[in-house]
Write an enzyme that holds these catalytic residues in place. Structure first.
Site, PDB file in Angstrom:
ATOM      1  N   ARG A  26       0.883  -1.102   0.057  1.00 40.07           N
ATOM      2  CA  ARG A  26       0.029  -0.144  -0.048  1.00 40.07           C
ATOM      3  C   ARG A  26       0.922   1.277  -0.021  1.00 40.07           C
ATOM      4  NH1 ARG A  26      -3.515  -2.550  -1.382  1.00 40.07           N
ATOM      5  NH2 ARG A  26      -5.457  -3.142  -0.702  1.00 40.07           N
ATOM      6  N   HIS A  62      -1.964   0.185  -9.672  1.00 36.94           N
ATOM      7  CA  HIS A  62      -2.405  -0.662  -8.766  1.00 36.94           C
ATOM      8  C   HIS A  62      -3.085  -1.936  -9.511  1.00 36.94           C
ATOM      9  CE1 HIS A  62      -4.186  -1.239  -4.375  1.00 36.94           C
ATOM     10  NE2 HIS A  62      -4.088  -2.446  -5.052  1.00 36.94           N
ATOM     11  N   GLU A  95      -3.591   7.497  -4.190  1.00 42.08           N
ATOM     12  CA  GLU A  95      -3.858   6.793  -5.427  1.00 42.08           C
ATOM     13  C   GLU A  95      -5.117   7.060  -5.807  1.00 42.08           C
ATOM     14  OE1 GLU A  95      -4.282   2.298  -5.999  1.00 42.08           O
ATOM     15  OE2 GLU A  95      -2.284   2.674  -5.011  1.00 42.08           O
TER      16      GLU A  95
HETATM   17  P1  NAI Z   1      -0.998 -11.283   4.890  1.00 35.01           P
HETATM   18  O1  NAI Z   1      -1.833 -10.857   6.023  1.00 35.01           O
HETATM   19  O2  NAI Z   1      -1.082 -12.631   4.467  1.00 35.01           O
HETATM   20  O3  NAI Z   1       0.480 -11.008   5.200  1.00 35.01           O
HETATM   21  C1  NAI Z   1       0.972  -9.864   5.858  1.00 35.01           C
HETATM   22  C2  NAI Z   1       2.177 -10.122   6.640  1.00 35.01           C
HETATM   23  O4  NAI Z   1       2.552  -8.783   7.166  1.00 35.01           O
HETATM   24  C3  NAI Z   1       1.925 -10.967   7.920  1.00 35.01           C
HETATM   25  O5  NAI Z   1       2.774 -12.167   7.959  1.00 35.01           O
HETATM   26  C4  NAI Z   1       1.901  -9.824   9.043  1.00 35.01           C
HETATM   27  O6  NAI Z   1       2.648 -10.490  10.345  1.00 35.01           O
HETATM   28  C5  NAI Z   1       2.994  -8.888   8.635  1.00 35.01           C
HETATM   29  N1  NAI Z   1       3.203  -7.758   9.062  1.00 35.01           N
HETATM   30  C6  NAI Z   1       2.019  -6.887   9.628  1.00 35.01           C
HETATM   31  N2  NAI Z   1       2.519  -5.797  10.267  1.00 35.01           N
HETATM   32  C7  NAI Z   1       3.750  -5.745  10.013  1.00 35.01           C
HETATM   33  C8  NAI Z   1       4.783  -4.752  10.482  1.00 35.01           C
HETATM   34  N3  NAI Z   1       4.616  -3.660  10.936  1.00 35.01           N
HETATM   35  N4  NAI Z   1       6.125  -5.262  10.086  1.00 35.01           N
HETATM   36  C9  NAI Z   1       6.577  -6.311   9.365  1.00 35.01           C
HETATM   37  N5  NAI Z   1       5.631  -7.247   9.253  1.00 35.01           N
HETATM   38  C10 NAI Z   1       4.274  -6.985   9.475  1.00 35.01           C
HETATM   39  O7  NAI Z   1      -1.095 -10.329   3.552  1.00 35.01           O
HETATM   40  P2  NAI Z   1      -0.977 -10.697   2.160  1.00 35.01           P
HETATM   41  O8  NAI Z   1      -2.008 -11.326   1.672  1.00 35.01           O
HETATM   42  O9  NAI Z   1       0.480 -11.242   1.948  1.00 35.01           O
HETATM   43  O10 NAI Z   1      -1.038  -9.203   1.767  1.00 35.01           O
HETATM   44  C11 NAI Z   1      -0.208  -8.135   2.081  1.00 35.01           C
HETATM   45  C12 NAI Z   1      -0.700  -6.787   1.571  1.00 35.01           C
HETATM   46  O11 NAI Z   1      -0.735  -6.694   0.061  1.00 35.01           O
HETATM   47  C13 NAI Z   1      -2.246  -6.515   1.859  1.00 35.01           C
HETATM   48  O12 NAI Z   1      -2.489  -6.188   2.983  1.00 35.01           O
HETATM   49  C14 NAI Z   1      -2.631  -5.720   0.655  1.00 35.01           C
HETATM   50  O13 NAI Z   1      -2.488  -4.278   1.139  1.00 35.01           O
HETATM   51  C15 NAI Z   1      -1.607  -5.630  -0.378  1.00 35.01           C
HETATM   52  N6  NAI Z   1      -2.117  -6.286  -1.652  1.00 35.01           N
HETATM   53  C16 NAI Z   1      -1.973  -5.741  -2.701  1.00 35.01           C
HETATM   54  C17 NAI Z   1      -2.404  -5.969  -3.901  1.00 35.01           C
HETATM   55  C18 NAI Z   1      -2.118  -5.059  -5.230  1.00 35.01           C
HETATM   56  O14 NAI Z   1      -2.951  -5.356  -6.086  1.00 35.01           O
HETATM   57  N7  NAI Z   1      -1.107  -4.470  -5.303  1.00 35.01           N
HETATM   58  C19 NAI Z   1      -3.331  -7.059  -3.798  1.00 35.01           C
HETATM   59  C20 NAI Z   1      -3.378  -7.723  -2.810  1.00 35.01           C
HETATM   60  C21 NAI Z   1      -2.900  -7.256  -1.704  1.00 35.01           C
END
Ligand code: NAI
Length: 339
Positions: free
Chosen positions: A231, A300, A260
């Site tokens: 993000r 995005h 964005e």
């Molecule tokens: P997820 O929930 O599976 O993994 C997120 C990880 O980040 C977790 O392991 C969590 O412990 C870790 N985390 C949380 N806060 C943290 C911090 N302060 N420092 C270090 N690690 C931290 O999420 P997933 O599915 O991997 O997606 C991640 C992000 O990607 C989503 O939240 C979304 O914002 C973004 N995304 C972007 C897309 C795009 O089209 N560009 C599409 C899908 C998701």
């Protein structure tokens, strides 16, 4: 129930067909805004993508809303506190595109490492000289992943295929992953200092806001490459511009930018200058980044493959269906009692 599906293209409607028998469904290509809400104040279920306005002011115009089914993983664009207060469930699509987004990470990275934009521009002009297009290998480079959730793990798996050395940082490290994904957990500063390429995979929240700040850039290797598909708010873009200007960051690949939604449409920008409190300095920084030769920006679109979008639609339809059957699934806010 009265269901309104916003931001939906005609071909996407097919997936919701089997809800039409028992429910009154309306489809709109437009996002939910304080204008489009007017015709649908009686909606009980709304489904939106990420460009709808989901703040308190818009949401409180619905009189009977019970479920917000976002067609995304992230739900930082929705006022979930308001929804919980009002007993409105918010459901998301927890996994649909971990491989898809991770593939986009490498699309951005290879675009940078092989100077693809300049190379293709050149051949389109009929110029076949490779002069000045020297890139760099991924093999042997250190790939630093911040956030080892669904997407971060897939990115690490792909990085292994390129023979990169993989390190990662996560607030909740899962040591069991290290062997399967061939990486080493390190602390945050270590990751910043050791990585040749840093890829962000954390959710946007108050803890991750400007996680990559001026201070973080100072700790990075000179000439690091930053990839952000998470993000926009996770990176302080003004600090990124300074780091690019100083050569601390050699290049950046960004699928997400703060401000964005505003940058998407000039009309929206003009309207927002008067009506909203966007950070104009951040918006200006976005525009600077869009013009830099060593920054590759996509709109995005990391999630946007046929397969991933179909998975999003299927899960969203199931989220709505299960909710109407009294068995909500994938609810991300305090579970409401009302069905
Ligand atoms: P997820 O929930 O599976 O993994 C997120 C990880 O980040 C977790 O392991 C969590 O412990 C870790 N985390 C949380 N806060 C943290 C911090 N302060 N420092 C270090 N690690 C931290 O999420 P997933 O599915 O991997 O997606 C991640 C992000 O990607 C989503 O939240 C979304 O914002 C973004 N995304 C972007 C897309 C795009 O089209 N560009 C599409 C899908 C998701």
């Amino acid at each position: 129930m009265k269901i309104v599906v916003f931001e939906v293209e005609p071909w996407e409607r097919e997936t919701f067909k089997n809800l039409e028998r028992d429910h009154d469904i309306v489809y709109l290509e437009e996002p939910l805004t304080d204008e489009t809400v007017n015709d649908f104040r009686d909606a009980e279920v709304i489904s939106t993508f990420i460009y709808s306005e989901m703040n308190r002011e818009v949401l409180q115009q619905f009189g009977q809303l019970k479920l917000v089914a976002t067609r995304s993983t992230g739900f930082d664009h929705i006022d979930t506190d308001y929804c919980s207060e009002q007993d409105i469930a918010v459901s998301n699509v927890p996994t649909y595109g971990e491989n898809t987004v991770a593939e986009h990470v490498f699309a951005l990275l290879l675009t940078i490492s092989h100077r693809m934009v300049e190379a293709v521009d050149r051949t389109r002009r009929g110029d076949f000289s490779p002069k000045g297009l020297s890139g760099f290998d991924l093999c042997g480079k250190t790939f630093g992943v911040i956030g080892t959730g669904h997407i971060g793990r897939h990115a690490m798996r792909i990085a292994n295929g390129f023979d990169m050395d993989v390190i990662a940082y996560d607030v909740k490290p899962d040591k069991n992953l290290e062997a399967d994904y061939k990486f080493e957990y390190v602390d945050f500063d270590d990751l910043l200092g050791r990585s040749d390429i840093i890829s962000l995979h954390v959710p946007a929240n108050k803890h991750t806001h400007h996680l990559i700040s001026g201070e973080a850039f100072n700790k990075m290797k000179d000439g690091v490459v930053l990839i952000n598909t998470a993000r926009g708010e996770v990176v302080d873009v003004q600090a990124l511009i300074r780091a690019l200007a100083e050569g601390k960051v050699a290049a950046a690949g960004l699928d997400v930018l703060p401000e964005e939604p505003t940058i998407r449409e000039e009309a929206e920008l003009l309207r927002s200058v008067y009506t909203r409190s966007q950070n104009m300095e951040t918006l200006l920084a976005d525009h600077v980044l869009l013009r830099l030769r060593n920054v590759v920006i996509t709109p995005h679109s990391a999630f946007n493959t046929k397969e991933a979008v179909q998975r999003i639609l299927n899960t969203t339809r199931d989220n709505i269906l299960r909710f109407t059957e009294g068995q909500p699934q994938n609810v991300v806010n305090a579970v409401p009692s009302r069905v």
